[in-house]
Design an enzyme around this catalytic site. Structure first.
Site, PDB file in Angstrom:
ATOM      1  N   TYR A 135      -6.225   5.184  34.113  1.00 46.65           N
ATOM      2  CA  TYR A 135      -7.212   6.028  34.634  1.00 46.65           C
ATOM      3  C   TYR A 135      -8.313   6.105  33.824  1.00 46.65           C
ATOM      4  CZ  TYR A 135      -4.512   9.866  32.903  1.00 46.65           C
ATOM      5  OH  TYR A 135      -3.726  10.906  32.275  1.00 46.65           O
ATOM      6  N   PRO A 136      -9.396   6.423  34.337  1.00 48.17           N
ATOM      7  CA  PRO A 136     -10.832   6.876  33.757  1.00 48.17           C
ATOM      8  C   PRO A 136     -10.676   8.444  33.824  1.00 48.17           C
ATOM      9  CG  PRO A 136     -11.482   5.989  35.592  1.00 48.17           C
ATOM     10  CD  PRO A 136     -10.013   5.720  35.557  1.00 48.17           C
ATOM     11  N   MET A 137     -11.484   9.183  32.865  1.00 48.80           N
ATOM     12  CA  MET A 137     -11.430  10.447  32.850  1.00 48.80           C
ATOM     13  C   MET A 137     -12.837  11.047  32.115  1.00 48.80           C
ATOM     14  SD  MET A 137      -8.872  12.364  30.231  1.00 48.80           S
ATOM     15  CE  MET A 137      -9.487  13.748  30.496  1.00 48.80           C
ATOM     16  N   LYS A 139     -14.828  14.829  30.547  1.00 45.36           N
ATOM     17  CA  LYS A 139     -14.473  16.152  30.231  1.00 45.36           C
ATOM     18  C   LYS A 139     -15.591  17.006  31.102  1.00 45.36           C
ATOM     19  CE  LYS A 139     -11.487  16.395  26.716  1.00 45.36           C
ATOM     20  NZ  LYS A 139     -10.311  16.960  26.850  1.00 45.36           N
ATOM     21  N   GLN A 175      -0.206   6.234  24.081  1.00 44.64           N
ATOM     22  CA  GLN A 175      -1.577   6.318  24.547  1.00 44.64           C
ATOM     23  C   GLN A 175      -2.363   5.499  23.625  1.00 44.64           C
ATOM     24  OE1 GLN A 175      -3.888   9.819  23.816  1.00 44.64           O
ATOM     25  NE2 GLN A 175      -5.343   9.242  25.474  1.00 44.64           N
TER      26      GLN A 175
END
Ligand code: 76R
Length: 238
Positions: A135-137, A139, A175
């Site tokens: 998934y992209p995220m 901040k 990760q």
């Protein structure tokens, strides 16, 4: 790093003659074999996963040293018979990076590529696990909290908490950190690898309470996939 998510036209696949199916499968298997790794070339790895749910049927994960290599690879795929039965539903471009908040901090003025543990993080192979969670995220830059207005030290403090949770899971979930500022719509791609998909759920749940995520994280769509090697590819399509 390119995540290339595609839908498979099962309806059109069913209409192919057995001979055409065989031909398509052979070419797809060859493409998989050729793209998975190239003898003697570092940083060239690909993997294929079947994806659960409506967002895609499969995902290609490609590591290449240059963006132009990814472009060449996309065109090479488009020339295979399988490509015409697949439609892109999502894609994501990012670059594998060493976070400035890694522990221990890497020494100033030293080329990280000369230090084996750092080099391993910067030029990773595809972790040998059955499942991927991508998934992209970003901040948050909100009205009350803004990641980009914190000092480096404040950010490192937050990321220390994150790293501590992550390291508790490191024997089960791996990760690969990849950044995408200026490359794609979010700020990072999160690629997690494990042998049990429930661990993604438990890990991400735990991180939701960690301030680095609770206060600052915003998430894009999630994709869960199971690795397809050449044999599994064949039985998946059968
Ligand atoms: O200690 C170290 O050397 C590495 C520690 C570490 C860093 C610096 C680490 C470990 N991560 C780092 C950076 Mn991570 N990570 C995420 C998510 O869902 C959420 O709430 C957030 C999404 C997960 C699930 C996860 C898992 N991590 C980052 C960064 C970059 C921040 C920056 O540079 O400013 C992001 C965006 C991010 C997000 N993290 C780990 C994990 C896991 C499982 C680990 C330990 C296992 C491993 O190292 O492979």
């Amino acid at each position: 790093m390119l995540h290339d998510l595609r839908r498979w036209r099962w309806d059109r696949w069913q209409e192919l003659t057995p001979g055409k199916k065989e031909q398509l499968l052979d070419r797809w298997q060859d493409f998989l074999e050729e793209s998975e790794r190239v003898e003697g070339e570092e940083g060239v790895y690909s993997a294929l996963y079947r994806v659960v749910g409506h967002k895609a049927d499969f995902v290609w994960v490609h590591f290449r040293p240059r963006v132009a290599d990814l472009l060449d690879l996309e065109r090479a795929w488009e020339r295979t018979p399988a490509a015409s039965l697949s439609q892109r539903t999502f894609s994501y471009l990012s670059v594998v990076e060493l976070s400035r908040h890694s522990a221990p901090p890497f020494p100033e003025g030293v080329d990280p590529m000369t230090l084996p543990p750092l080099r391993e993080r910067l030029v990773p192979t595809i972790p040998n696990y059955r499942w991927i969670c991508f998934y992209p995220m970003s901040k948050r830059r909100g009205e009350t909290v803004n990641w980009y207005q914190l000092t480096g030290e404040e950010r490192s403090n937050y990321m220390r908490g994150h790293g501590a949770i992550g390291r508790n899971w490191a024997d089960r979930v791996k990760q690969i950190v990849s950044g995408s500022m200026g490359l794609d719509d979010w700020e990072w791609g999160v690629s997690l690898f494990a042998d049990e998909p429930l661990w993604f759920k438990k890990l991400v749940y735990e991180m939701r309470f960690d301030p680095a995520s609770a206060l600052f994280a915003e998430f894009g769509p999630f994709f869960i996939g199971e690795r397809l090697d050449q044999t599994a590819l064949r039985s998946w399509l059968r």
